[in-house]
Design a protein around this motif. Sequence first.
Motif, PDB file in Angstrom:
ATOM      1  N   ASP A 129      43.183  42.485  43.477  1.00 37.91           N
ATOM      2  CA  ASP A 129      42.703  41.122  43.226  1.00 37.91           C
ATOM      3  C   ASP A 129      42.357  40.417  44.534  1.00 37.91           C
ATOM      4  O   ASP A 129      41.368  39.677  44.609  1.00 37.91           O
ATOM      5  CB  ASP A 129      43.757  40.329  42.466  1.00 37.91           C
ATOM      6  N   SER A 132      38.909  42.108  45.619  1.00 35.00           N
ATOM      7  CA  SER A 132      37.704  42.071  44.796  1.00 35.00           C
ATOM      8  C   SER A 132      37.614  40.872  43.855  1.00 35.00           C
ATOM      9  O   SER A 132      36.517  40.532  43.417  1.00 35.00           O
ATOM     10  CB  SER A 132      37.626  43.360  43.956  1.00 35.00           C
ATOM     11  N   ASN A 133      38.714  40.223  43.541  1.00 35.64           N
ATOM     12  CA  ASN A 133      38.698  39.128  42.571  1.00 35.64           C
ATOM     13  C   ASN A 133      39.082  37.818  43.249  1.00 35.64           C
ATOM     14  O   ASN A 133      40.018  37.118  42.826  1.00 35.64           O
ATOM     15  CB  ASN A 133      39.652  39.444  41.412  1.00 35.64           C
ATOM     16  N   ARG A 134      38.356  37.486  44.296  1.00 32.11           N
ATOM     17  CA  ARG A 134      38.717  36.306  45.087  1.00 32.11           C
ATOM     18  C   ARG A 134      38.321  35.000  44.421  1.00 32.11           C
ATOM     19  O   ARG A 134      38.900  33.959  44.724  1.00 32.11           O
ATOM     20  CB  ARG A 134      38.080  36.402  46.470  1.00 32.11           C
ATOM     21  N   GLU A 135      37.314  35.032  43.544  1.00 30.24           N
ATOM     22  CA  GLU A 135      36.888  33.793  42.908  1.00 30.24           C
ATOM     23  C   GLU A 135      38.012  33.175  42.087  1.00 30.24           C
ATOM     24  O   GLU A 135      38.285  31.973  42.185  1.00 30.24           O
ATOM     25  CB  GLU A 135      35.663  34.063  42.024  1.00 30.24           C
ATOM     26  N   GLU A 136      38.682  33.994  41.289  1.00 24.42           N
ATOM     27  CA  GLU A 136      39.792  33.475  40.483  1.00 24.42           C
ATOM     28  C   GLU A 136      40.953  33.027  41.367  1.00 24.42           C
ATOM     29  O   GLU A 136      41.598  32.013  41.093  1.00 24.42           O
ATOM     30  CB  GLU A 136      40.257  34.558  39.499  1.00 24.42           C
ATOM     31  N   ASN A 138      40.704  31.888  44.406  1.00 23.84           N
ATOM     32  CA  ASN A 138      40.307  30.636  45.059  1.00 23.84           C
ATOM     33  C   ASN A 138      40.503  29.443  44.120  1.00 23.84           C
ATOM     34  O   ASN A 138      40.976  28.377  44.540  1.00 23.84           O
ATOM     35  CB  ASN A 138      38.859  30.724  45.508  1.00 23.84           C
ATOM     36  N   LYS A 139      40.139  29.645  42.845  1.00 26.47           N
ATOM     37  CA  LYS A 139      40.331  28.550  41.880  1.00 26.47           C
ATOM     38  C   LYS A 139      41.815  28.247  41.688  1.00 26.47           C
ATOM     39  O   LYS A 139      42.220  27.073  41.630  1.00 26.47           O
ATOM     40  CB  LYS A 139      39.694  28.927  40.550  1.00 26.47           C
ATOM     41  N   ARG A 158      37.306  22.485  47.603  1.00 28.56           N
ATOM     42  CA  ARG A 158      37.364  23.925  47.380  1.00 28.56           C
ATOM     43  C   ARG A 158      38.268  24.564  48.412  1.00 28.56           C
ATOM     44  O   ARG A 158      38.459  24.034  49.507  1.00 28.56           O
ATOM     45  CB  ARG A 158      35.962  24.560  47.439  1.00 28.56           C
ATOM     46  N   GLU A 160      38.979  28.619  49.944  1.00 31.56           N
ATOM     47  CA  GLU A 160      38.477  29.988  49.965  1.00 31.56           C
ATOM     48  C   GLU A 160      39.357  30.862  50.843  1.00 31.56           C
ATOM     49  O   GLU A 160      39.758  30.436  51.940  1.00 31.56           O
ATOM     50  CB  GLU A 160      37.035  30.037  50.479  1.00 31.56           C
TER      51      GLU A 160
END
Length: 306
Positions: A129, A132-136, A138-139, A158, A160
Amino acid sequence: MVTNVVLLLIVVITVWLAVSGVRIVNQVERGVVFRFGKAQREVRQPGLTLLIPVVDRLKKVNVQIVTMPVPTQEGITRDNVSVQVDAVAYFRVEDPLRAAIAVQNYLFAIEQVAQTSLRSIIGKSDLDDLLSNREELNKGLALMIDSPALGWGIHIDRVEIKDVHLPEGMKRSIARQAEAERERRARVITADGEFQAARKLADASAIMTESPGALQLRLLQTVVEVAAEKTSTLVMPLPVELLRFFERSTANAPAAEAASSPEQRPKEQPAVTDSAAPELAPPGPSFERSAAEPAVESGAPRLGDP
């Protein structure tokens, strides 16, 4: 004379007080006024603002978006991998009054909350995660920081994750895994290509079986393609159909000749077949005949003679 001096002093003090009560608030700032130590609800907007000298005190709060780098945090992921992660947070002040009153130093407070939230995210996430799954992530990280920041009048724009540092051994393991995955995909693609090629060849062979002329056309096309290069030597193969044609012609020629002239067939053919294997005399008679012949030659009387 004394009156003039007193008037002059009063004028100077008045001018000084008037000048000291004038403040300028920049466009990127908002002013919070404290009167006798009590914050006023009215927030001074950009421009020229007047204060009561000695009574009011103005505190300026910047409302621009602040870019704060989160220091590198080391932690252990949920799948027991030691990593170092750093991030960056973007936030701004929405309520200058609460930012000036609710927290002593909102910049330092946001930095500490970001560090603790980043450590918590590292412990709750897997290595895959983080990579590869940084968007989730970050949220989730922005939500964790925004929860206490709302009470301080600050909005988190935001957050990041900037970089993930892995141990060297883990990097080599990931490289081997990626290499194996690529090799597997290459083999699957090659096998799929072979399967499709075999299916097309099967379809082509079925068509050529139904139409033998297609095989000859394909052969001629191949010869033309090979003969395009003058430096190559062309070996022309003999078609199997041509051999079958000669075989059929050879088999039909004797039959046609026999049908046209039946009287010209050879007479000695049965004698040849009969004399092919000469008969051998039985061993009994031949032995008696060989034994009787010397007796005749020597003039000895035969059995049965008078």
